[in-house]
Design an enzyme around this catalytic site. Structure first.
Site, PDB file in Angstrom:
ATOM      1  N   ASP A  37       0.862  -1.141   0.028  1.00 54.03           N
ATOM      2  CA  ASP A  37       0.078   0.017  -0.012  1.00 54.03           C
ATOM      3  C   ASP A  37       0.965   1.176   0.016  1.00 54.03           C
ATOM      4  OD1 ASP A  37      -2.344   1.444   0.424  1.00 54.03           O
ATOM      5  OD2 ASP A  37      -1.564   1.859   2.586  1.00 54.03           O
ATOM      6  N   PHE A  38       0.308   2.398  -0.265  1.00 47.06           N
ATOM      7  CA  PHE A  38       1.299   3.741  -0.285  1.00 47.06           C
ATOM      8  C   PHE A  38       1.104   4.485   0.906  1.00 47.06           C
ATOM      9  CE2 PHE A  38       2.098   8.140  -1.238  1.00 47.06           C
ATOM     10  CZ  PHE A  38       3.513   8.047  -1.758  1.00 47.06           C
ATOM     11  N   ASP A  39      -0.115   5.002   1.133  1.00 44.64           N
ATOM     12  CA  ASP A  39      -0.570   5.978   2.001  1.00 44.64           C
ATOM     13  C   ASP A  39      -0.330   5.299   3.766  1.00 44.64           C
ATOM     14  OD1 ASP A  39      -1.157   8.957   1.286  1.00 44.64           O
ATOM     15  OD2 ASP A  39      -2.095   7.443  -0.078  1.00 44.64           O
ATOM     16  N   ASP A  92      -1.872  -0.835   6.004  1.00 42.35           N
ATOM     17  CA  ASP A  92      -2.080  -0.036   7.254  1.00 42.35           C
ATOM     18  C   ASP A  92      -3.639  -0.085   7.500  1.00 42.35           C
ATOM     19  OD1 ASP A  92      -2.206   3.249   7.100  1.00 42.35           O
ATOM     20  OD2 ASP A  92      -2.302   2.103   5.272  1.00 42.35           O
TER      21      ASP A  92
END
Length: 275
Positions: free
Chosen positions: A36-38, A211
């Site tokens: 994932d990124f954020d 997250d």
């Protein structure tokens, strides 16, 4: 929590990172690393346009890329945003907007055809949200979705969610809850779990780092793949945060404290995987 599938060799002790990387090294050329990124590669920021990957992350990804089958970023962000914020990282697959967009190894961005007719609706919705939501609510238009943030005004959370869900019902959209954000998106069957499930069909193993609650579907896709193939290696890693509580961590095999800790974790993994 389901045990890590390490083929026919189940660990006699609880899973630790060193054990998992050793198992990965034995089949590295057939393993996909998903991120994932954020909140995973990059810390969450009050301004969603200001986020940047944590220290060591990009260097570690660049070093890992030739040592595994594939690295893929699977995010709620558009592909172009990911490309711009990954510092020219090459040879990485990008899945944006929960899989409504994708780009393989720096190639052109491909949009899910079923989502394209919804672009005008999303543009109109973004304009309406800007006009009707109170100051403090941040409206993020992503072409194929609209994210409604209340991070800088937590007291608006209930109001923003009520407004967003009412608009989703009116327009026939779907809602995706996240960390102090509600995202409205087209009624098209694409999510992180589907992306991961499709990508690992012929892989020998995969890690997923996430997250948020949307990442639990990705964890579930690895569990499902492992349940049908005793030789498949699946590792689910949660990047912990107080906003999602224990829900994501409880669904994972391993837990890290922050995106910065992820950078250290990936750097420490490099010696386990021969270049």
């Amino acid at each position: 929590m389901p045990p890590l599938n390490l083929g026919n060799q189940q660990p006699k002790t609880p899973l630790d990172a060193e054990h998992a990387w050793r198992a990965t090294a034995a089949r590295a050329g057939d393993v996909v690393l998903f991120f994932d990124f954020d909140g995973t590669l990059a810390p969450v920021d009050d301004d969603p346009t200001a986020v940047r990957p944590a220290p060591k992350v990009l260097a570690a990804l660049e070093a890992l890329a030739p040592r595994v089958r594939r690295i893929a970023i699977v995010s709620a962000r558009p592909v172009e945003f990911l490309r711009d914020h990954l510092g020219g990282l090459t040879g990485v697959d990008l899945y944006g907007l929960y899989g409504l967009e994708h780009s393989h190894s720096g190639g052109e961005t491909v949009t899910e055809p079923a989502a394209l007719p919804w672009v005008p609706t999303m543009a109109e919705l973004a304009e309406q949200a800007q006009a009707e939501l109170p100051p403090g609510a941040l409206v993020e238009f992503k072409r194929l979705s609209v994210a409604l943030h209340w991070r800088t005004a937590p007291q608006l959370g209930d109001l923003v969610q009520e407004w967003g869900r009412a608009q989703a019902e009116r327009l026939g959209l779907r809602c995706q809850a996240g960390r102090m954000v509600l995202e409205l998106k087209p009624p098209v069957d694409r999510d992180k779990g589907m992306v991961i499930g499709e990508t690992v069909r012929d892989a020998g193993g995969a890690w997923y780092f996430g997250d948020d609650v949307s990442d639990i579907k990705a964890f579930a896709a690895l569990r499902a793949r492992a349940s049908t193939d005793p030789d498949f290696l699946g590792v689910c890693v949660a990047v912990a945060n107080p906003e999602t509580g224990h829900e994501v961590a409880d669904a994972a095999d391993l837990t890290l404290d922050s995106p910065a800790a992820l950078g250290d974790f990936l750097t420490a993994a490099l010696p386990h995987l021969a270049p």
